[in-house]
Scaffold this active site. Structure first.
Site, PDB file in Angstrom:
ATOM      1  CE  LYS A  60       9.873  -8.709 -22.484  1.00  0.00           C
ATOM      2  NZ  LYS A  60      10.644  -9.373 -21.400  1.00  0.00           N
ATOM      3  CD  GLU A 106      13.364 -10.121 -19.528  1.00  0.00           C
ATOM      4  OE1 GLU A 106      12.798 -10.229 -20.629  1.00  0.00           O
ATOM      5  OE2 GLU A 106      13.193 -10.904 -18.578  1.00  0.00           O
TER       6      GLU A 106
END
Length: 118
Positions: A98, A21
């Site tokens: 997200k 990420e």
């Protein structure tokens, strides 16, 4: 009292606990709700007497550019900066989402909501 909303501020950032990420990044959505006394600017028609949403957007983009493990941490930085920099603001509510989180399923987005008042 008044309310200013910024909906669907789109940013690309590098938040998360996984190494991938932080390397690859992801799409995020930020929504703001700001409560402030807008009565003076409603009469005067002066930008200097209201909450400038350009400034709000700038704060969001700058704080989202700083990597965090947790969305809560990014949201807290946004809340603190808005209250520190814009004296007219009485309360801020921020949603940080997200998009397509890597959680092993077909999930459109995950969202955290935080608020802070003077």
């Amino acid at each position: 009292m008044g309310l200013i909303k910024l909906k669907n501020i789109k940013v690309y950032a590098y938040h998360g606990c996984l190494i991938e990420e932080k390397k690859i990044g992801s799409d995020y959505r930020v929504d703001l709700k700001v409560k402030a006394d807008l009565s003076q600017s409603a009469v005067s028609d002066r930008l200097s007497e209201t909450v400038d949403y350009v400034h709000l957007n700038h704060i969001v983009k700058e704080e989202m550019a700083i990597p965090s493990k947790l969305l809560e941490h990014a949201a807290e930085r946004i809340l603190v900066r808005i209250l520190d920099e814009i004296s007219l603001v009485d309360k801020v509510i921020v949603n940080v989402s997200k998009i397509n989180p890597p959680i092993g399923g077909n999930v459109e987005m995950v969202t955290i909501t935080r608020s802070k008042s003077r």
